[in-house]
Design a protein around this motif. Structure first.
Motif, PDB file in Angstrom:
ATOM      1  N   UNK A   1       0.845  -1.189   0.000  1.00 15.51           N
ATOM      2  CA  UNK A   1       0.000   0.000   0.000  1.00 15.51           C
ATOM      3  C   UNK A   1       0.883   1.243   0.000  1.00 15.51           C
ATOM      4  N   UNK A   2       0.549   2.210  -0.825  1.00 16.52           N
ATOM      5  CA  UNK A   2       1.335   3.446  -0.920  1.00 16.52           C
ATOM      6  C   UNK A   2       1.215   4.238   0.378  1.00 16.52           C
ATOM      7  N   UNK A   3       2.317   4.790   0.821  1.00 16.32           N
ATOM      8  CA  UNK A   3       2.317   5.578   2.046  1.00 16.32           C
ATOM      9  C   UNK A   3       1.998   7.032   1.742  1.00 16.32           C
ATOM     10  N   UNK A   4       1.615   7.753   2.777  1.00 15.53           N
ATOM     11  CA  UNK A   4       1.344   9.177   2.634  1.00 15.53           C
ATOM     12  C   UNK A   4       2.640   9.918   2.330  1.00 15.53           C
ATOM     13  N   UNK A   5       2.669  10.730   1.272  1.00 17.68           N
ATOM     14  CA  UNK A   5       3.889  11.496   1.000  1.00 17.68           C
ATOM     15  C   UNK A   5       4.147  12.501   2.122  1.00 17.68           C
ATOM     16  N   UNK A   6       5.413  12.737   2.401  1.00 14.92           N
ATOM     17  CA  UNK A   6       5.812  13.660   3.453  1.00 14.92           C
ATOM     18  C   UNK A   6       6.378  14.922   2.832  1.00 14.92           C
ATOM     19  N   UNK A   7       5.990  16.075   3.367  1.00 13.25           N
ATOM     20  CA  UNK A   7       6.472  17.349   2.846  1.00 13.25           C
ATOM     21  C   UNK A   7       7.296  18.072   3.900  1.00 13.25           C
ATOM     22  N   UNK A   8       8.502  18.486   3.515  1.00  8.42           N
ATOM     23  CA  UNK A   8       9.338  19.370   4.327  1.00  8.42           C
ATOM     24  C   UNK A   8       9.134  20.787   3.795  1.00  8.42           C
ATOM     25  N   UNK A   9       8.645  21.670   4.645  1.00 12.63           N
ATOM     26  CA  UNK A   9       8.425  23.059   4.239  1.00 12.63           C
ATOM     27  C   UNK A   9       9.606  23.934   4.616  1.00 12.63           C
ATOM     28  N   UNK A  10       9.905  24.888   3.777  1.00 15.85           N
ATOM     29  CA  UNK A  10      11.004  25.813   4.023  1.00 15.85           C
ATOM     30  C   UNK A  10      10.522  27.240   3.803  1.00 15.85           C
ATOM     31  N   UNK A  11      10.742  28.109   4.787  1.00 18.28           N
ATOM     32  CA  UNK A  11      10.488  29.539   4.620  1.00 18.28           C
ATOM     33  C   UNK A  11      11.852  30.207   4.462  1.00 18.28           C
ATOM     34  N   UNK A  12      12.083  30.775   3.276  1.00 17.94           N
ATOM     35  CA  UNK A  12      13.395  31.342   2.965  1.00 17.94           C
ATOM     36  C   UNK A  12      13.238  32.751   2.408  1.00 17.94           C
ATOM     37  N   UNK A  13      14.223  33.628   2.649  1.00 16.66           N
ATOM     38  CA  UNK A  13      14.166  34.978   2.080  1.00 16.66           C
ATOM     39  C   UNK A  13      14.654  34.970   0.625  1.00 16.66           C
ATOM     40  N   UNK A  14      13.754  34.630  -0.279  1.00 11.48           N
ATOM     41  CA  UNK A  14      14.126  34.575  -1.695  1.00 11.48           C
ATOM     42  C   UNK A  14      14.221  35.964  -2.305  1.00 11.48           C
ATOM     43  N   UNK A  15      13.467  36.898  -1.754  1.00 13.30           N
ATOM     44  CA  UNK A  15      13.485  38.285  -2.224  1.00 13.30           C
ATOM     45  C   UNK A  15      13.545  39.219  -1.022  1.00 13.30           C
ATOM     46  N   UNK A  16      13.773  40.504  -1.269  1.00 16.15           N
ATOM     47  CA  UNK A  16      13.832  41.484  -0.189  1.00 16.15           C
ATOM     48  C   UNK A  16      15.243  41.651   0.349  1.00 16.15           C
ATOM     49  N   UNK A  17      15.347  42.426   1.423  1.00 17.88           N
ATOM     50  CA  UNK A  17      16.657  42.839   1.926  1.00 17.88           C
ATOM     51  C   UNK A  17      17.488  41.678   2.450  1.00 17.88           C
ATOM     52  N   UNK A  18      16.863  40.571   2.863  1.00 16.82           N
ATOM     53  CA  UNK A  18      17.603  39.434   3.399  1.00 16.82           C
ATOM     54  C   UNK A  18      17.979  38.416   2.331  1.00 16.82           C
ATOM     55  N   UNK A  20      20.268  38.131  -0.017  1.00 19.17           N
ATOM     56  CA  UNK A  20      21.653  37.644  -0.115  1.00 19.17           C
ATOM     57  C   UNK A  20      22.028  36.672   0.994  1.00 19.17           C
ATOM     58  N   UNK A  21      21.385  36.811   2.157  1.00 21.28           N
ATOM     59  CA  UNK A  21      21.695  35.947   3.280  1.00 21.28           C
ATOM     60  C   UNK A  21      21.000  34.592   3.163  1.00 21.28           C
ATOM     61  N   UNK A  22      20.050  34.493   2.229  1.00 24.16           N
ATOM     62  CA  UNK A  22      19.358  33.223   2.021  1.00 24.16           C
ATOM     63  C   UNK A  22      20.045  32.320   1.020  1.00 24.16           C
ATOM     64  N   UNK A  23      21.103  32.809   0.382  1.00 25.71           N
ATOM     65  CA  UNK A  23      21.785  32.034  -0.651  1.00 25.71           C
ATOM     66  C   UNK A  23      22.311  30.686  -0.148  1.00 25.71           C
ATOM     67  N   UNK A  24      22.930  30.616   1.032  1.00 21.46           N
ATOM     68  CA  UNK A  24      23.413  29.303   1.486  1.00 21.46           C
ATOM     69  C   UNK A  24      22.304  28.276   1.661  1.00 21.46           C
ATOM     70  N   UNK A  25      21.135  28.710   2.146  1.00 19.80           N
ATOM     71  CA  UNK A  25      20.028  27.780   2.315  1.00 19.80           C
ATOM     72  C   UNK A  25      19.554  27.264   0.959  1.00 19.80           C
TER      73      UNK A  25
END
Length: 398
Positions: A1-18, A20-25
């Motif tokens: 039986x197929x299992x429930x897919x699991x989702x890892x959520x990420x909140x990252x500063x893709x735009x705005x003043x932060x 450049x600091x989100x690049x490593x993530x």
């Protein structure tokens, strides 16, 4: 039986003043993608997806991102880093949405106080790993003691949460430095971004401070240093946390800022470097290998936050793989609470932290020194953590 897919959520500063600091993530998410497509828990194989939402470097957008991850993407766990206002907004939104969260990047005291709780408070859903203000104070004191300078240590601290906590009689620098013989001279609170440091430079002269400690932005610290020089003052050593854990070329586009801070030879805290002797439990990569891969793939120098972004994913994978039911958010939160995990940043242990929901990272002292390809972060003190090798000598400004 197929299992429930699991989702890892990420909140990252893709735009705005932060952003450049989100690049490593962003880099670590791409690099670890092959290792995050599935996991095993109790003999069962689960498919895994990663959903990334943009915080836009703003608290309200970050809260909206959490709601979208929880309601639309079905995230079982949310990860975030960067932003003294954005990160607490993500954590609070996760607590409200009853979704587990792991965060990192600033002192645990600031994490708690920004959320309006004290040291004994226990969150149900949200977990953080970092270091303490007291740890920064001890590392900085070791740096100061490596420079033969008499007089006070001038404290250049802002009027915001960071400055208030650094001054705090219970959580800040004063109690952590008790008994070490250092006299702290507050140069006066200022608002970011600063327009003038005339008052603070005057107090620097008044107290005869040959050392300055701060948590300023690169732009503000460069302005202070220039005005001090113009007044005939030359701090022998400046220690700065927060923004100056990054190369100043990443936090300001102004070449004058780079030149000023390059001349100042700012010392800072080091929580991760290519020389750290750790290895990821997820993909087996070492610190040196991660730094080299980042430089080869991006053409940019390695950044300390690589060593924070990678453990975020390691921790999420571990929590989902060890939870009683990885599809159940409460089970994932319970797994986080009992996590003790060897990561590329060292051992993260949420069972013995300085406060509930907190795991500590080791700190050593570093200094930005001139290099052939721009500023180079060298490890110059390793008191308490001799396993981290020294890569240079502390050099006062001349």
């Amino acid at each position: 039986m197929a299992s429930t897919p699991l989702c890892i959520g990420v909140v990252a500063p893709l735009t705005g003043r932060l952003a450049p600091l989100g690049a490593p993530l962003g880099y670590v998410l791409r690099a670890l993608a092959p290792d995050l497509t599935h996991l095993r828990n109790g003999g069962r194989r689960y498919e895994v997806t990663v959903a990334v939402r943009d915080s836009r470097s703003e608290p309200e957008a970050a809260r909206q991102a959490v709601r979208a991850l929880a309601d639309e993407d079905g995230a079982r766990i949310v990860l975030t880093m960067a932003g003294t206002r954005v990160l607490p907004a993500v954590a609070d939104a996760c607590e409200e949405a009853a979704v587990p969260c792991v965060s990192t990047t600033f002192p645990w005291q600031a994490y708690l106080h920004a959320r309006g709780v004290g040291r004994e408070h226990r969150f149900r859903w949200t977990y953080h790993f970092a270091w303490g203000l007291d740890d920064i104070a001890r590392v900085f004191a070791g740096l100061w003691e490596g420079v033969s300078v008499s007089g006070a240590v001038g404290c250049l601290w802002n009027d915001d949460l960071q400055g208030r906590l650094l001054r705090h009689e219970r959580y800040g620098f004063p109690p952590a430095l008790s008994g070490r013989g250092h006299r702290l001279a507050d140069l006066g609170a200022y608002r970011e971004p600063a327009g003038d440091f005339g008052e603070q430079v005057g107090r620097l002269r008044e107290h005869g401070a040959g050392i300055v400690t701060s948590a300023a932005t690169a732009t503000d610290l460069a302005l202070f240093h220039r005005q001090a020089r113009e007044a005939g003052l030359r701090p022998r050593l400046i220690t700065c946390s927060r923004w100056l854990t990054y190369p100043h070329i990443h936090t300001s586009p102004d070449p004058d800022v780079h030149a000023e801070l390059g001349d100042a030879r700012v010392a800072t805290l080091v929580y991760w470097s290519p020389g750290h002797p750790y290895r990821s439990g997820l993909d087996g990569i070492t610190c040196a290998e991660l730094a080299r891969a980042y430089q080869e793939d991006t053409g940019a120098p390695w950044l300390q936050p690589l060593g924070l972004a990678h453990p975020l994913l390691e921790t999420a994978h571990h929590a989902l793989a060890t939870a009683a039911d990885p599809a159940d958010r409460a089970s994932v939160a319970d797994a986080l609470a009992r996590t003790r995990l060897d990561t590329i940043a060292g051992t993260l242990d949420w069972t013995t932290g300085p406060a509930p929901n907190i795991a500590l990272l080791p700190l050593v002292g570093g200094q930005w020194q001139p290099g052939p390809n721009g500023p180079r972060l060298t490890v110059v003190t390793n008191a308490g953590h001799p396993e981290v090798p020294l890569t240079g000598d502390l050099t006062p400004a001349r």
